[in-house]
Design an enzyme around this catalytic site. Structure first.
Site, PDB file in Angstrom:
ATOM      1  N   TYR A 127      -1.887  -0.719  10.746  1.00  0.00           N
ATOM      2  CA  TYR A 127      -2.161  -1.362   9.456  1.00  0.00           C
ATOM      3  C   TYR A 127      -0.988  -1.162   8.499  1.00  0.00           C
ATOM      4  O   TYR A 127      -0.478  -2.113   7.895  1.00  0.00           O
ATOM      5  CB  TYR A 127      -3.463  -0.818   8.840  1.00  0.00           C
ATOM      6  CG  TYR A 127      -3.579  -1.144   7.379  1.00  0.00           C
ATOM      7  CD1 TYR A 127      -3.805  -2.447   6.955  1.00  0.00           C
ATOM      8  CD2 TYR A 127      -3.392  -0.156   6.398  1.00  0.00           C
ATOM      9  CE1 TYR A 127      -3.861  -2.754   5.600  1.00  0.00           C
ATOM     10  CE2 TYR A 127      -3.455  -0.448   5.056  1.00  0.00           C
ATOM     11  CZ  TYR A 127      -3.684  -1.753   4.658  1.00  0.00           C
ATOM     12  OH  TYR A 127      -3.718  -2.058   3.322  1.00  0.00           O
TER      13      TYR A 127
ATOM     14  N   SER B  18       0.842  -1.199   0.000  1.00  0.00           N
ATOM     15  CA  SER B  18       0.000   0.000   0.000  1.00  0.00           C
ATOM     16  C   SER B  18       0.872   1.242   0.000  1.00  0.00           C
ATOM     17  O   SER B  18       1.966   1.251   0.580  1.00  0.00           O
ATOM     18  CB  SER B  18      -0.853  -0.018   1.269  1.00  0.00           C
ATOM     19  OG  SER B  18      -1.484   1.226   1.457  1.00  0.00           O
TER      20      SER B  18
ATOM     21  N   LYS C  20       2.071  -3.762   6.596  1.00  0.00           N
ATOM     22  CA  LYS C  20       2.529  -3.811   5.186  1.00  0.00           C
ATOM     23  C   LYS C  20       4.038  -3.588   5.115  1.00  0.00           C
ATOM     24  O   LYS C  20       4.749  -4.267   4.365  1.00  0.00           O
ATOM     25  CB  LYS C  20       1.802  -2.743   4.367  1.00  0.00           C
ATOM     26  CG  LYS C  20       0.305  -2.972   4.231  1.00  0.00           C
ATOM     27  CD  LYS C  20       0.020  -4.231   3.419  1.00  0.00           C
ATOM     28  CE  LYS C  20      -1.463  -4.507   3.282  1.00  0.00           C
ATOM     29  NZ  LYS C  20      -1.747  -5.834   2.740  1.00  0.00           N
TER      30      LYS C  20
HETATM   31  P1  NAD Z   1     -10.853  -7.075   1.210  1.00  0.00           P
HETATM   32  O1  NAD Z   1     -11.043  -7.067   2.679  1.00  0.00           O
HETATM   33  O2  NAD Z   1     -12.033  -6.868   0.344  1.00  0.00           O
HETATM   34  O3  NAD Z   1     -10.135  -8.424   0.751  1.00  0.00           O
HETATM   35  C1  NAD Z   1      -9.234  -9.115   1.584  1.00  0.00           C
HETATM   36  C2  NAD Z   1      -9.676 -10.577   1.626  1.00  0.00           C
HETATM   37  O4  NAD Z   1      -8.777 -11.322   2.448  1.00  0.00           O
HETATM   38  C3  NAD Z   1     -11.086 -10.760   2.211  1.00  0.00           C
HETATM   39  O5  NAD Z   1     -11.846 -11.545   1.333  1.00  0.00           O
HETATM   40  C4  NAD Z   1     -10.844 -11.466   3.548  1.00  0.00           C
HETATM   41  O6  NAD Z   1     -11.903 -12.328   3.889  1.00  0.00           O
HETATM   42  C5  NAD Z   1      -9.544 -12.194   3.268  1.00  0.00           C
HETATM   43  N1  NAD Z   1      -8.724 -12.475   4.454  1.00  0.00           N
HETATM   44  C6  NAD Z   1      -8.318 -11.615   5.412  1.00  0.00           C
HETATM   45  N2  NAD Z   1      -7.575 -12.246   6.321  1.00  0.00           N
HETATM   46  C7  NAD Z   1      -7.493 -13.548   5.937  1.00  0.00           C
HETATM   47  C8  NAD Z   1      -6.850 -14.704   6.464  1.00  0.00           C
HETATM   48  N3  NAD Z   1      -6.168 -14.664   7.604  1.00  0.00           N
HETATM   49  N4  NAD Z   1      -6.978 -15.863   5.788  1.00  0.00           N
HETATM   50  C9  NAD Z   1      -7.685 -15.938   4.653  1.00  0.00           C
HETATM   51  N5  NAD Z   1      -8.312 -14.880   4.099  1.00  0.00           N
HETATM   52  C10 NAD Z   1      -8.209 -13.702   4.738  1.00  0.00           C
HETATM   53  O7  NAD Z   1      -9.720  -5.979   0.876  1.00  0.00           O
HETATM   54  P2  NAD Z   1      -9.238  -5.423  -0.532  1.00  0.00           P
HETATM   55  O8  NAD Z   1      -9.612  -3.993  -0.588  1.00  0.00           O
HETATM   56  O9  NAD Z   1      -9.612  -6.332  -1.619  1.00  0.00           O
HETATM   57  O10 NAD Z   1      -7.670  -5.471  -0.291  1.00  0.00           O
HETATM   58  C11 NAD Z   1      -6.873  -6.566  -0.734  1.00  0.00           C
HETATM   59  C12 NAD Z   1      -5.453  -6.328  -0.280  1.00  0.00           C
HETATM   60  O11 NAD Z   1      -4.985  -5.086  -0.804  1.00  0.00           O
HETATM   61  C13 NAD Z   1      -5.289  -6.243   1.238  1.00  0.00           C
HETATM   62  O12 NAD Z   1      -4.087  -6.865   1.594  1.00  0.00           O
HETATM   63  C14 NAD Z   1      -5.219  -4.752   1.494  1.00  0.00           C
HETATM   64  O13 NAD Z   1      -4.485  -4.456   2.653  1.00  0.00           O
HETATM   65  C15 NAD Z   1      -4.492  -4.269   0.243  1.00  0.00           C
HETATM   66  N6  NAD Z   1      -4.763  -2.861  -0.068  1.00  0.00           N
HETATM   67  C16 NAD Z   1      -6.053  -2.427  -0.180  1.00  0.00           C
HETATM   68  C17 NAD Z   1      -6.316  -1.085  -0.447  1.00  0.00           C
HETATM   69  C18 NAD Z   1      -7.722  -0.568  -0.518  1.00  0.00           C
HETATM   70  O14 NAD Z   1      -7.924   0.644  -0.343  1.00  0.00           O
HETATM   71  N7  NAD Z   1      -8.726  -1.376  -0.778  1.00  0.00           N
HETATM   72  C19 NAD Z   1      -5.249  -0.201  -0.648  1.00  0.00           C
HETATM   73  C20 NAD Z   1      -3.942  -0.688  -0.544  1.00  0.00           C
HETATM   74  C21 NAD Z   1      -3.712  -2.023  -0.261  1.00  0.00           C
HETATM   75  C1  WQD Z   2      -9.807   9.593   0.793  1.00  0.00           C
HETATM   76  C2  WQD Z   2     -10.004  11.096   1.016  1.00  0.00           C
HETATM   77  C3  WQD Z   2     -10.270  11.680   3.325  1.00  0.00           C
HETATM   78  C4  WQD Z   2     -14.049   9.513   3.837  1.00  0.00           C
HETATM   79  C5  WQD Z   2      -7.117   4.647   2.996  1.00  0.00           C
HETATM   80  C6  WQD Z   2      -6.028   3.987   3.799  1.00  0.00           C
HETATM   81  C7  WQD Z   2      -4.898   3.552   2.890  1.00  0.00           C
HETATM   82  C8  WQD Z   2      -5.409   2.701   1.738  1.00  0.00           C
HETATM   83  C9  WQD Z   2      -6.587   3.320   1.050  1.00  0.00           C
HETATM   84  C10 WQD Z   2      -5.201   0.379   2.276  1.00  0.00           C
HETATM   85  C11 WQD Z   2      -9.229  11.659   2.208  1.00  0.00           C
HETATM   86  C12 WQD Z   2     -11.536  11.970   2.555  1.00  0.00           C
HETATM   87  C13 WQD Z   2     -12.890  10.070   3.340  1.00  0.00           C
HETATM   88  C14 WQD Z   2     -15.143  10.364   4.158  1.00  0.00           C
HETATM   89  C15 WQD Z   2     -13.820  12.247   3.456  1.00  0.00           C
HETATM   90  N1  WQD Z   2      -5.882   1.424   2.198  1.00  0.00           N
HETATM   91  N2  WQD Z   2     -12.772  11.414   3.153  1.00  0.00           N
HETATM   92  N3  WQD Z   2     -14.977  11.708   3.951  1.00  0.00           N
HETATM   93  O1  WQD Z   2      -7.450   7.648   3.799  1.00  0.00           O
HETATM   94  O2  WQD Z   2      -6.552   8.078   1.456  1.00  0.00           O
HETATM   95  O3  WQD Z   2      -6.575   5.792   2.344  1.00  0.00           O
HETATM   96  O4  WQD Z   2      -7.581   3.718   2.013  1.00  0.00           O
HETATM   97  O5  WQD Z   2      -4.008   0.236   2.126  1.00  0.00           O
HETATM   98  O6  WQD Z   2      -3.974   2.859   3.675  1.00  0.00           O
HETATM   99  O7  WQD Z   2      -5.532   4.920   4.758  1.00  0.00           O
HETATM  100  O8  WQD Z   2      -8.706   6.823   1.730  1.00  0.00           O
HETATM  101  O9  WQD Z   2     -11.054   6.804   1.009  1.00  0.00           O
HETATM  102  O10 WQD Z   2     -10.545   6.934   3.474  1.00  0.00           O
HETATM  103  O11 WQD Z   2     -10.065   8.911   2.033  1.00  0.00           O
HETATM  104  O12 WQD Z   2     -13.735  13.476   3.287  1.00  0.00           O
HETATM  105  O13 WQD Z   2     -16.194   9.938   4.634  1.00  0.00           O
HETATM  106  O14 WQD Z   2     -11.381  11.335   1.326  1.00  0.00           O
HETATM  107  O15 WQD Z   2     -10.017  12.695   4.277  1.00  0.00           O
HETATM  108  O16 WQD Z   2      -8.822  12.946   1.874  1.00  0.00           O
HETATM  109  P1  WQD Z   2      -7.279   7.199   2.401  1.00  0.00           P
HETATM  110  P2  WQD Z   2     -10.176   7.294   2.093  1.00  0.00           P
END
Ligand code: NAD
Ligand code: WQD
Length: 337
Positions: free
Chosen positions: A149, A126, A153
């Site tokens: 979190y 991330s 990562k």
């Molecule tokens: P998500 O929660 O929709 O998907 C994650 C999946 O992993 C889920 O289906 C959950 O049930 C499964 N899971 C969690 N822990 C587990 C375990 N111990 N064993 C088996 N399954 C498990 O999340 P997502 O948004 O699809 O994110 C996928 C990956 O990308 C995650 O690692 C997340 O940290 C990373 N990521 C997400 C974002 C985002 O904003 N969505 C941003 C950056 C990184």
């Molecule tokens: C986006 C923008 C908020 C909600 C998070 C995690 C990051 C990554 C992605 C996993 C910001 C604003 C948000 C709301 C708002 N996840 N906001 N009202 O915080 O950039 O990233 O998700 O790795 O680690 O921190 O994403 O969608 O929460 O916010 O004004 O109800 O929207 O302040 O500027 P963020 P977000």
């Protein structure tokens, strides 16, 4: 040629969209997910969209024996490792659960891969690992995540780097996602957060569909174009194609390499809200409230490395992201329920 890919977390938001792209590209998928934050309906819909089967195993990554059974008796070419817990606030409140699930879960997976001679992996990292480094963020920017979190990562990245340094047969890609949004254009799969969404776009879409009252804009006094936070939103299908590009790069890769997956363009909260209103076709109620603690003013990628080395760029626009999120939310107002 089609490969067999083990996808952890394949029932989740990004995993399910990546499964569609993998199946469409001719790969075979074995999926492991404990369904702690997802629905089995997502897997059914991926199969329906592609007309192909997924070998699905409801298993927790911490269950080493169960995972071993998944590797046993079949050839796995590579792993794409999405499984993890990702709610920033929950991570702060439950550090042991987050470190155990994300870090220990990855260690169990790596150990199992090693025992079965599988040494190619693409890991979901991330942009949060960059902490407060200034945008545009390049992969060589200093790493220093601020919350629990993000530190899970960062720790996993370091474990993977150490592994690649010690055992040169491993080929490891770290994908640092920026802000994934949008949904498959069919409207059949999308993001279905449990409870009140933490992230901006799911929150906006739940207001649009009438599940929530109004959008709260977290601060309009940042040093940005309109005072609201700026982020690099990336369509989940662009992200999915980034995983295909990463897989294709593995045979040429030496060791461990990090890539940003972002568009390189930042949009403000108000710009995102405007695009959502265009997609939905009506104005959406919002109010400006205090800043959310820990938020950055600005975060966006320098996506040059992924372009040069993976031949990948994001193609979809902000309007595509909002139209596709809206199609998913309006066709599935309560998500997969
Ligand atoms: P998500 O929660 O929709 O998907 C994650 C999946 O992993 C889920 O289906 C959950 O049930 C499964 N899971 C969690 N822990 C587990 C375990 N111990 N064993 C088996 N399954 C498990 O999340 P997502 O948004 O699809 O994110 C996928 C990956 O990308 C995650 O690692 C997340 O940290 C990373 N990521 C997400 C974002 C985002 O904003 N969505 C941003 C950056 C990184
Ligand atoms: C986006 C923008 C908020 C909600 C998070 C995690 C990051 C990554 C992605 C996993 C910001 C604003 C948000 C709301 C708002 N996840 N906001 N009202 O915080 O950039 O990233 O998700 O790795 O680690 O921190 O994403 O969608 O929460 O916010 O004004 O109800 O929207 O302040 O500027 P963020 P977000």
């Amino acid at each position: 040629m089609g490969q067999t890919i083990l996808v952890t977390g394949g029932a989740g938001y990004i995993g399910s969209h990546t499964c569609v792209e993998l199946l469409n590209a001719g790969h075979t998928i074995v999926c492991v997910d404990n369904l702690s934050n997802s629905s089995p309906v997502a897997i059914e819909r991926v199969q329906e969209l592609t007309g192909k089967e997924i070998a699905f195993h409801e298993i927790d990554l911490l269950d080493a024996a169960g995972l071993d059974g998944v590797f046993a008796g079949r050839r796995i070419d590579a792993v794409i490792h999405f499984a993890g817990l990702k709610a920033v606030g929950e991570g702060q409140a439950q550090p042991l659960r987050y470190y155990q699930n994300n870090v220990t879960g990855t260690l169990v997976l790596l150990d199992c891969m090693k025992r079965h001679g599988v040494t190619d992996i693409v890991f979901s990292s991330s942009a949060t690992v960059y902490g407060r480094a200034p945008a545009p963020l390049r992969e060589d920017a200093p790493i220093g995540a601020e919350g629990v979190y993000g530190r899970t990562k960062e720790m996993i990245e370091r474990i993977l780097q150490d592994l690649a340094a010690a055992e040169p047969n491993w080929r490891i890609v770290l994908l640092r996602y920026f802000n994934p949004v949008g949904a498959h254009e069919s409207g059949r799969i999308g993001e279905d957060p449990r409870g009140i969404p933490n992230n901006l776009v799911p929150y906006i879409m739940q207001v649009a569909v009438g599940r929530l009252d109004k959008i709260r804009v977290f601060g309009n006094d940042y040093d940005t174009k309109d005072g609201t936070g700026v982020r690099d939103y990336i369509h989940v299908l662009d992200l999915a194609s980034g995983h295909l590009a990463a897989l294709e790069s593995l045979p040429k890769l030496k060791g461990c390499r990090a890539f940003n997956l972002g568009t390189g363009t930042g949009y403000s909260v108000l710009e995102m809200l405007g695009a959502a209103e265009r997609a939905v076709g009506k104005t959406l109620a919002h109010e400006v409230v205090d800043r959310r603690p820990g938020d950055l003013a600005v975060s966006y990628a320098d996506p040059t490395r992924a372009k040069t080395e993976l031949n990948w760029t994001a193609k979809k626009t902000l309007d595509d992201m909002c139209q596709d999120s809206w199609r998913w939310q309006s066709q599935n107002p309560s998500g997969y329920e």
